[in-house]
Structures are given as structure tokens and as C-alpha cells.
Design an enzyme around this catalytic site. Structure first.
Site, PDB file in Angstrom:
ATOM      1  N   THR A 194     -22.196  64.908  -8.389  1.00  0.00           N
ATOM      2  CA  THR A 194     -23.339  65.812  -8.178  1.00  0.00           C
ATOM      3  C   THR A 194     -23.913  66.271  -9.520  1.00  0.00           C
ATOM      4  O   THR A 194     -25.133  66.284  -9.715  1.00  0.00           O
ATOM      5  CB  THR A 194     -22.886  67.042  -7.348  1.00  0.00           C
ATOM      6  OG1 THR A 194     -22.360  66.566  -6.109  1.00  0.00           O
ATOM      7  CG2 THR A 194     -24.033  67.989  -7.100  1.00  0.00           C
ATOM      8  N   LYS A 212     -35.548  62.127  -5.111  1.00  0.00           N
ATOM      9  CA  LYS A 212     -36.141  63.465  -5.122  1.00  0.00           C
ATOM     10  C   LYS A 212     -37.388  63.482  -6.023  1.00  0.00           C
ATOM     11  O   LYS A 212     -37.613  62.548  -6.811  1.00  0.00           O
ATOM     12  CB  LYS A 212     -35.095  64.464  -5.632  1.00  0.00           C
ATOM     13  CG  LYS A 212     -33.835  64.556  -4.752  1.00  0.00           C
ATOM     14  CD  LYS A 212     -32.849  65.525  -5.383  1.00  0.00           C
ATOM     15  CE  LYS A 212     -31.521  65.532  -4.655  1.00  0.00           C
ATOM     16  NZ  LYS A 212     -30.548  66.463  -5.314  1.00  0.00           N
ATOM     17  N   PHE A 267     -28.280  78.541  -5.286  1.00  0.00           N
ATOM     18  CA  PHE A 267     -29.351  77.615  -5.672  1.00  0.00           C
ATOM     19  C   PHE A 267     -30.140  77.082  -4.472  1.00  0.00           C
ATOM     20  O   PHE A 267     -31.089  76.308  -4.650  1.00  0.00           O
ATOM     21  CB  PHE A 267     -28.767  76.440  -6.476  1.00  0.00           C
ATOM     22  CG  PHE A 267     -27.679  75.666  -5.748  1.00  0.00           C
ATOM     23  CD1 PHE A 267     -27.996  74.671  -4.840  1.00  0.00           C
ATOM     24  CD2 PHE A 267     -26.342  75.968  -5.973  1.00  0.00           C
ATOM     25  CE1 PHE A 267     -27.001  73.972  -4.174  1.00  0.00           C
ATOM     26  CE2 PHE A 267     -25.334  75.271  -5.306  1.00  0.00           C
ATOM     27  CZ  PHE A 267     -25.674  74.271  -4.395  1.00  0.00           C
ATOM     28  N   ARG A 314     -26.822  58.702 -11.578  1.00  0.00           N
ATOM     29  CA  ARG A 314     -26.944  60.017 -12.239  1.00  0.00           C
ATOM     30  C   ARG A 314     -26.373  59.971 -13.663  1.00  0.00           C
ATOM     31  O   ARG A 314     -26.850  60.686 -14.551  1.00  0.00           O
ATOM     32  CB  ARG A 314     -26.259  61.092 -11.398  1.00  0.00           C
ATOM     33  CG  ARG A 314     -27.053  61.453 -10.136  1.00  0.00           C
ATOM     34  CD  ARG A 314     -26.200  62.285  -9.200  1.00  0.00           C
ATOM     35  NE  ARG A 314     -26.924  62.803  -8.037  1.00  0.00           N
ATOM     36  CZ  ARG A 314     -26.314  63.288  -6.952  1.00  0.00           C
ATOM     37  NH1 ARG A 314     -24.998  63.333  -6.900  1.00  0.00           N
ATOM     38  NH2 ARG A 314     -27.033  63.735  -5.932  1.00  0.00           N
ATOM     39  N   HIS A 332     -30.598  61.864  -3.675  1.00  0.00           N
ATOM     40  CA  HIS A 332     -29.670  62.325  -2.637  1.00  0.00           C
ATOM     41  C   HIS A 332     -29.063  61.121  -1.934  1.00  0.00           C
ATOM     42  O   HIS A 332     -29.758  60.129  -1.698  1.00  0.00           O
ATOM     43  CB  HIS A 332     -30.411  63.184  -1.597  1.00  0.00           C
ATOM     44  CG  HIS A 332     -29.589  63.393  -0.358  1.00  0.00           C
ATOM     45  ND1 HIS A 332     -28.619  64.363  -0.270  1.00  0.00           N
ATOM     46  CD2 HIS A 332     -29.534  62.704   0.806  1.00  0.00           C
ATOM     47  CE1 HIS A 332     -28.019  64.276   0.908  1.00  0.00           C
ATOM     48  NE2 HIS A 332     -28.557  63.280   1.584  1.00  0.00           N
ATOM     49  N   ASN A 383     -31.143  66.195 -10.468  1.00  0.00           N
ATOM     50  CA  ASN A 383     -30.253  65.027 -10.452  1.00  0.00           C
ATOM     51  C   ASN A 383     -30.830  63.857  -9.654  1.00  0.00           C
ATOM     52  O   ASN A 383     -30.105  62.962  -9.238  1.00  0.00           O
ATOM     53  CB  ASN A 383     -28.834  65.424 -10.010  1.00  0.00           C
ATOM     54  CG  ASN A 383     -28.787  65.905  -8.575  1.00  0.00           C
ATOM     55  OD1 ASN A 383     -29.816  65.953  -7.897  1.00  0.00           O
ATOM     56  ND2 ASN A 383     -27.611  66.263  -8.105  1.00  0.00           N
ATOM     57  N   TYR A 425     -30.455  70.631   4.045  1.00  0.00           N
ATOM     58  CA  TYR A 425     -29.424  71.232   3.186  1.00  0.00           C
ATOM     59  C   TYR A 425     -28.780  72.466   3.836  1.00  0.00           C
ATOM     60  O   TYR A 425     -28.249  73.317   3.126  1.00  0.00           O
ATOM     61  CB  TYR A 425     -30.031  71.606   1.831  1.00  0.00           C
ATOM     62  CG  TYR A 425     -30.207  70.433   0.876  1.00  0.00           C
ATOM     63  CD1 TYR A 425     -29.118  69.639   0.502  1.00  0.00           C
ATOM     64  CD2 TYR A 425     -31.448  70.135   0.315  1.00  0.00           C
ATOM     65  CE1 TYR A 425     -29.264  68.574  -0.383  1.00  0.00           C
ATOM     66  CE2 TYR A 425     -31.599  69.074  -0.579  1.00  0.00           C
ATOM     67  CZ  TYR A 425     -30.504  68.305  -0.921  1.00  0.00           C
ATOM     68  OH  TYR A 425     -30.645  67.257  -1.806  1.00  0.00           O
ATOM     69  N   GLU A 444     -28.922  62.890   8.999  1.00  0.00           N
ATOM     70  CA  GLU A 444     -30.046  62.866   8.061  1.00  0.00           C
ATOM     71  C   GLU A 444     -31.062  61.780   8.436  1.00  0.00           C
ATOM     72  O   GLU A 444     -32.274  62.004   8.351  1.00  0.00           O
ATOM     73  CB  GLU A 444     -29.515  62.658   6.637  1.00  0.00           C
ATOM     74  CG  GLU A 444     -28.746  63.879   6.148  1.00  0.00           C
ATOM     75  CD  GLU A 444     -27.892  63.662   4.903  1.00  0.00           C
ATOM     76  OE1 GLU A 444     -27.176  64.593   4.515  1.00  0.00           O
ATOM     77  OE2 GLU A 444     -27.939  62.556   4.324  1.00  0.00           O
ATOM     78  N   ARG A 502     -22.439  56.670  -2.523  1.00  0.00           N
ATOM     79  CA  ARG A 502     -22.043  57.849  -3.302  1.00  0.00           C
ATOM     80  C   ARG A 502     -21.468  57.435  -4.658  1.00  0.00           C
ATOM     81  O   ARG A 502     -21.717  58.099  -5.675  1.00  0.00           O
ATOM     82  CB  ARG A 502     -21.014  58.685  -2.524  1.00  0.00           C
ATOM     83  CG  ARG A 502     -21.580  59.388  -1.299  1.00  0.00           C
ATOM     84  CD  ARG A 502     -22.488  60.531  -1.621  1.00  0.00           C
ATOM     85  NE  ARG A 502     -21.839  61.617  -2.313  1.00  0.00           N
ATOM     86  CZ  ARG A 502     -22.334  62.850  -2.375  1.00  0.00           C
ATOM     87  NH1 ARG A 502     -23.479  63.165  -1.781  1.00  0.00           N
ATOM     88  NH2 ARG A 502     -21.709  63.785  -3.049  1.00  0.00           N
TER      89      ARG A 502
HETATM   90  P1  IDP Z   1     -24.819  66.074  -3.658  1.00  0.00           P
HETATM   91  O1  IDP Z   1     -26.307  65.916  -3.822  1.00  0.00           O
HETATM   92  O2  IDP Z   1     -24.056  65.329  -4.712  1.00  0.00           O
HETATM   93  O3  IDP Z   1     -24.354  65.745  -2.261  1.00  0.00           O
HETATM   94  P2  IDP Z   1     -24.487  68.889  -2.945  1.00  0.00           P
HETATM   95  O4  IDP Z   1     -23.284  69.721  -3.280  1.00  0.00           O
HETATM   96  O5  IDP Z   1     -24.657  68.464  -1.525  1.00  0.00           O
HETATM   97  O6  IDP Z   1     -24.463  67.612  -3.923  1.00  0.00           O
HETATM   98  O7  IDP Z   1     -25.753  69.695  -3.435  1.00  0.00           O
HETATM   99  C1  IDP Z   1     -27.046  69.288  -3.057  1.00  0.00           C
HETATM  100  C2  IDP Z   1     -27.958  69.378  -4.239  1.00  0.00           C
HETATM  101  O8  IDP Z   1     -28.082  70.738  -4.643  1.00  0.00           O
HETATM  102  C3  IDP Z   1     -27.464  68.662  -5.496  1.00  0.00           C
HETATM  103  O9  IDP Z   1     -27.743  67.274  -5.496  1.00  0.00           O
HETATM  104  C4  IDP Z   1     -28.229  69.395  -6.585  1.00  0.00           C
HETATM  105  O10 IDP Z   1     -29.575  68.922  -6.658  1.00  0.00           O
HETATM  106  C5  IDP Z   1     -28.287  70.806  -6.040  1.00  0.00           C
HETATM  107  N1  IDP Z   1     -27.222  71.618  -6.622  1.00  0.00           N
HETATM  108  C6  IDP Z   1     -25.901  71.589  -6.308  1.00  0.00           C
HETATM  109  N2  IDP Z   1     -25.209  72.489  -7.035  1.00  0.00           N
HETATM  110  C7  IDP Z   1     -26.123  73.115  -7.818  1.00  0.00           C
HETATM  111  C8  IDP Z   1     -26.038  74.156  -8.796  1.00  0.00           C
HETATM  112  O11 IDP Z   1     -24.966  74.703  -9.094  1.00  0.00           O
HETATM  113  N3  IDP Z   1     -27.207  74.518  -9.401  1.00  0.00           N
HETATM  114  C9  IDP Z   1     -28.402  73.946  -9.096  1.00  0.00           C
HETATM  115  N4  IDP Z   1     -28.525  72.966  -8.177  1.00  0.00           N
HETATM  116  C10 IDP Z   1     -27.411  72.554  -7.548  1.00  0.00           C
HETATM  117 MG    MG Z   2     -24.650  66.687  -0.449  1.00  0.00          MG
END
Ligand code: IDP
Ligand code: MG
Length: 156
Positions: free
Chosen positions: A98, A12, A60, A109, A122, A119, A52, A133, A92
Site C-alpha cells: 500500500t 486512480k 484519511f 507502486r 487500486h 499510490n 472504501y 467491487e 496484489r
Molecule cells: P490498498 O490500496 O493497498 O488496498 P488500503 O489499506 O485498502 O490499501 O487503503 C486504500 C487506499 O487508501 C490506499 O491505496 C491509499 O491510497 C489510501 N491510504 C491508505 N492509508 C493511507 C494513509 O495512511 N494516508 C493516506 N492515504 C492512505
Molecule cells: Mg484495499
């Protein structure tokens, strides 16, 4: 189990800006996974929103899409396809949780970032999402065919 399983990995804009592209690629390369395709893009907000879409009702979602979708300022994302045995699951595990705060040291991470909204990376979370994707971000002709000379030394 197939050793030609593929996953979609994106570094990212925060990972790109922080100079972590080489470190992240190094980890996948050293594990033995094969890089199938890679490009740098200024992601369009539309594509990021589609990517997404499952999170569209989360608070968010807007901030996430406008950050990666280059709305705040022009920002780049590095898109990659990696291949190898169980790569979706293993990818993963390499990423960590996450939330970086919950990610173990040794994971990307857990080693390289601090907060949920920054973070840095992806990775597809299932075979089905990997397929979707890859189709969303890459054209078939962007996946150049080549054989890795390491194959016989990684797999029996
Ligand atoms: P992942 O990236 O580990 O698959 P997802 O739940 O798919 O996690 O969420 C996608 C992205 O959204 C996360 O990587 C993070 O950048 C962002 N994200 C997820 N939860 C939050 C939150 O509570 N606050 C801000 N950003 C979030
Ligand atoms: Mg995800």
C-alpha cells in the site's frame, strides 16, 4: 484453481494524470492476464465512499474519497476487470505494498510512485472484495465475452 478468476483494478486519478495508464495495462497484458472490461469515469463520491466503506473510520477516508470522487477538480479514473489464474493474489503482488516506500522495485507502486496518498492504483485484496467491487463499478453487459487466442499458450 480456476484460470477465470477475476479482479478489479482501478488506475486512480494520479495514475491517469501522470500518464501511466499504458504502462500499467502493459504489465497486466504482458503477464498474460486477459482484459475483460475497461472504462474511464469521473467517479462519483458516493460510489467511491461505498468502495472504501471498510476504511470509513480512518483519518484519511475523507481525503481519499474526495480525491478519487472528483471533488477537488474533475479527475478521471480508469476502471478495469482482469482475468487469470490466481489473479487476485498475483495482482496484489504486481501492485506492491500500500505504501510505495515499502514496495519492492519491479512492482507498480515500487517503480512508479512515491507516497501513500498518491499510490496510483487500486487492486482487490480478496476474491470476496473482487466480486463486490466488480458489481459496484460494472454492469454485466459491460463485460464483453470473447476468447483469448493466447489461452493455450499460457495454460497447459
Ligand atoms: P490498498 O490500496 O493497498 O488496498 P488500503 O489499506 O485498502 O490499501 O487503503 C486504500 C487506499 O487508501 C490506499 O491505496 C491509499 O491510497 C489510501 N491510504 C491508505 N492509508 C493511507 C494513509 O495512511 N494516508 C493516506 N492515504 C492512505
Ligand atoms: Mg484495499
Amino acid at each position: 484453481m480456476a484460470n477465470n478468476e477475476r479482479t478489479f483494478i482501478a488506475i486512480k486519478p494520479d495514475g491517469v494524470q501522470r500518464g501511466l495508464v499504458g504502462e500499467i495495462i502493459k504489465r497486466f497484458e504482458q503477464r498474460g492476464f486477459r482484459l475483460v472490461a475497461m472504462k474511464m469515469v469521473q467517479a462519483s463520491e458516493d460510489l467511491v465512499k461505498q468502495h472504501y466503506i471498510d476504511l470509513k473510520d480512518m483519518p484519511f477516508y475523507g481525503g481519499l474519497c474526495s480525491f478519487i470522487g472528483s471533488l477537488l477538480m474533475p479527475l478521471n479514473t480508469i476502471l478495469q476487470i482482469w482475468e487469470g489464474l490466481n489473479i487476485v493474489k498475483n495482482g496484489r503482488l504486481m501492485l506492491g505494498e500500500t505504501n510505495p516506500a515499502d514496495s519492492k522495485p519491479g512492482s507498480i507502486r515500487g517503480d512508479l510512485c512515491i507516497t501513500l496518498g498518491r499510490n496510483i492504483i487500486h487492486g482487490s485484496d480478496s476474491l470476496d472484495s473482487a466480486k463486490k467491487e466488480i458489481g459496484l463499478w460494472f454492469k454485466p453487459e459491460e463485460m464483453v465475452e470473447y476468447k483469448s487466442c493466447q489461452h493455450g499458450f499460457l495454460y497447459e
